[in-house]
Design a protein around this motif. Structure first.
Motif, short mmCIF file in Angstrom:
data_model
loop_
_atom_site.label_atom_id
_atom_site.label_comp_id
_atom_site.label_asym_id
_atom_site.label_seq_id
_atom_site.Cartn_x
_atom_site.Cartn_y
_atom_site.Cartn_z
N GLU A 262 0.82 -1.22 0.00
CA GLU A 262 0.00 0.00 0.00
C GLU A 262 0.85 1.27 0.00
O GLU A 262 0.52 2.26 -0.66
CB GLU A 262 -0.95 0.01 1.19
CG GLU A 262 -1.94 1.15 1.14
CD GLU A 262 -3.04 1.02 2.18
OE1 GLU A 262 -3.99 1.84 2.12
OE2 GLU A 262 -2.95 0.13 3.04
N GLN A 263 1.95 1.27 0.73
CA GLN A 263 2.79 2.46 0.75
C GLN A 263 3.41 2.71 -0.62
O GLN A 263 3.54 3.86 -1.05
CB GLN A 263 3.89 2.34 1.81
CG GLN A 263 4.68 3.63 2.01
CD GLN A 263 3.81 4.82 2.39
OE1 GLN A 263 3.03 4.75 3.34
NE2 GLN A 263 3.93 5.92 1.63
N LYS B 85 0.82 4.44 -2.63
CA LYS B 85 0.70 5.85 -2.27
C LYS B 85 1.85 6.66 -2.86
O LYS B 85 1.65 7.79 -3.33
CB LYS B 85 0.66 6.01 -0.75
CG LYS B 85 -0.61 5.47 -0.12
CD LYS B 85 -0.57 5.59 1.40
CE LYS B 85 -1.86 5.05 2.03
NZ LYS B 85 -1.81 5.11 3.52
N GLU C 42 1.19 7.04 -6.66
CA GLU C 42 -0.06 7.66 -7.13
C GLU C 42 0.15 8.97 -7.89
O GLU C 42 -0.55 9.23 -8.88
CB GLU C 42 -1.03 7.86 -5.96
CG GLU C 42 -2.43 8.19 -6.46
CD GLU C 42 -3.48 8.11 -5.37
OE1 GLU C 42 -4.67 8.06 -5.72
OE2 GLU C 42 -3.13 8.09 -4.17
N TYR D 147 -7.15 1.41 -5.32
CA TYR D 147 -6.25 0.47 -4.65
C TYR D 147 -7.11 -0.67 -4.14
O TYR D 147 -8.05 -0.46 -3.35
CB TYR D 147 -5.50 1.15 -3.50
CG TYR D 147 -4.64 0.18 -2.73
CD1 TYR D 147 -3.46 -0.30 -3.27
CD2 TYR D 147 -5.03 -0.29 -1.47
CE1 TYR D 147 -2.66 -1.21 -2.59
CE2 TYR D 147 -4.24 -1.20 -0.78
CZ TYR D 147 -3.07 -1.65 -1.34
OH TYR D 147 -2.29 -2.56 -0.66
#
Length: 300
Positions: free
Chosen positions: A144-145, A148, A151, A163
Motif C-alpha cells: 500500500e505504501q 501511495k 499515485e 487500490y
C-alpha cells in the motif's frame, strides 16, 4: 516529487507511448527502454532519455514501469539473462501495467520480493484516446505504501485510481472488466441484428440504447464506429482472444465454471477464422449480420 523521482519505462507501444508522454510532460525525468527505434523516436525527441539495456534502465530509475503485450514478453523482461530480476535493487519499485495472468504476476512478485523491490500490479482500463487525454482508470494492488508513493505518477494519465489489495487482486479485477467488455460486443452485435430484422435503423437503436438503462461508456465510445462501420482497431479481435484466454485460464486454475465466457471466446475464434483478427473487436456485429443473412458471407 517530479524533480526527484526518475521513471524508467519499458514498452513504448500503443498505450505506453501516450502514458509515458504525460509523465514526461508532468516534469518527471523519463528514461525509456524500447527495442524498436520507430516506437521510441517521438518520445525521445520530446526529451526522454534512451536506455539501451534493462540494466541501464534500472541503473537510472527509482521506479520502473512496464507496458507490454503479454505474459511471454513480461517473462522475458524479468527472467531472461540481463532481465529485471537480475538488475533491480532493493528500494526500487516495479510497476507492471499490462493485462497479464495472475500466475505470471505472482512469479514476478516472488522474484521482486527476494530483491527487496516493491512490486505494484496496476493494469489500466481505457483506450489510446483516454490515455492521451489522461483519463484512464488504474486498478492497483501490492504494497500500500508503494501505491501511495506511485499515485502522483498515476495521476499523470488517469482520472480514477483504485487500490484493491496487496496481492493479485488488480489482475483479477482487470480480467473481470475485460470479460464484460468482450461480452458486450457479442451481445450488442446480436441485439442490433435482431433490431435490423425488425426494420429499425442502426442509428435509432444506438441513440435509444445510449439513453437507456443499458447505456454504458463503452457503447457510447463505440457508437460512431458501429454507425460508420469503421472497424479500424482500437482493440483488435486477436487482442481480445488473448484476454479471454487469460480469463479462462484463471477460471480453470480456480475451478470457476464460466459458460458464457467460453462461448464468447469461440465467437472471437470464429471471427479470427473469417480473417477479422486485426479488426476492432466490435466487428462481431457484422459477424452476427452475416449469420442472419443481412450481409453476404465473408470473402474467402
Amino acid at each position: 516529487m517530479n524533480d526527484k523521482v526518475s521513471v524508467g519505462w519499458a514498452g513504448i507501444g500503443k498505450m505506453g507511448a501516450p502514458m509515458s508522454r504525460r509523465v514526461l510532460d508532468a516534469g518527471y525525468r523519463l528514461h525509456v527502454y524500447e527495442p524498436l527505434p520507430e516506437n521510441r523516436a517521438t518520445i525521445v525527441a520530446e526529451g526522454a532519455n534512451v536506455a539501451h539495456t534493462l540494466e541501464d534502465l534500472a541503473a537510472v530509475s527509482d521506479v520502473v514501469i512496464l507496458t507490454i503485450p503479454n505474459d511471454a514478453v513480461l517473462r522475458d523482461l524479468v527472467f531472461a539473462p540481463g532481465g529485471l530480476a537480475g538488475v533491480m535493487k532493493a528500494g526500487q519499485t516495479l510497476i507492471e501495467m499490462s493485462t497479464v495472468s495472475p500466475a505470471i504476476s505472482a512469479e514476478v512478485n516472488e522474484a521482486m520480493a527476494a530483491l527487496g523491490v516493491d512490486y505494484l500490479r496496476a493494469p489500466v482500463s481505457g483506450s489510446t484516446a483516454t490515455a492521451s487525454a489522461g483519463t484512464l482508470s488504474v486498478m492497483a494492488s501490492g504494497p500500500e505504501q508503494a501505491y501511495k508513493n506511485a499515485e502522483p505518477i498515476f495521476e499523470c494519465f488517469s482520472a480514477r485510481r483504485f487500490y484493491v489489495g496487496e496481492a493479485e487482486e488488480a489482475r483479477y479485477l482487470k480480467l473481470v472488466l475485460n470479460a464484460m467488455v468482450g461480452a458486450t460486443s457479442a451481445l450488442l452485435g446480436e441485439a442490433l441484428t435482431l433490431g435490423l430484422k425488425g426494420n429499425l435503423s442502426l442509428d435509432t437503436m444506438l441513440n435509444v440504447i445510449c439513453e437507456s438503462a443499458v447505456a454504458s461508456p463503452l457503447i457510447a465510445y463505440k457508437r460512431d464506429l458501429l454507425v460508420q462501420r469503421n472497424f479500424d482497431p482500437a482493440f483488435s479481435v486477436a487482442q481480445m482472444m488473448k484476454d479471454f484466454d487469460l480469463i479462462l485460464d484463471a477460471a480453470r486454475a480456480d475451478h470457476i465454471p464460466m459458460y458464457m465466457a467460453s462461448m464468447i471466446r469461440q465467437q472471437y475464434e470464429s471471427a479470427y477464422a473469417e480473417g477479422l483478427a486485426d479488426k476492432d473487436f466490435f466487428v462481431l456485429f457484422e459477424q452476427s449480420e452475416r449469420r442472419a443473412g443481412i450481409l453476404p458471407p465473408a470473402a474467402e
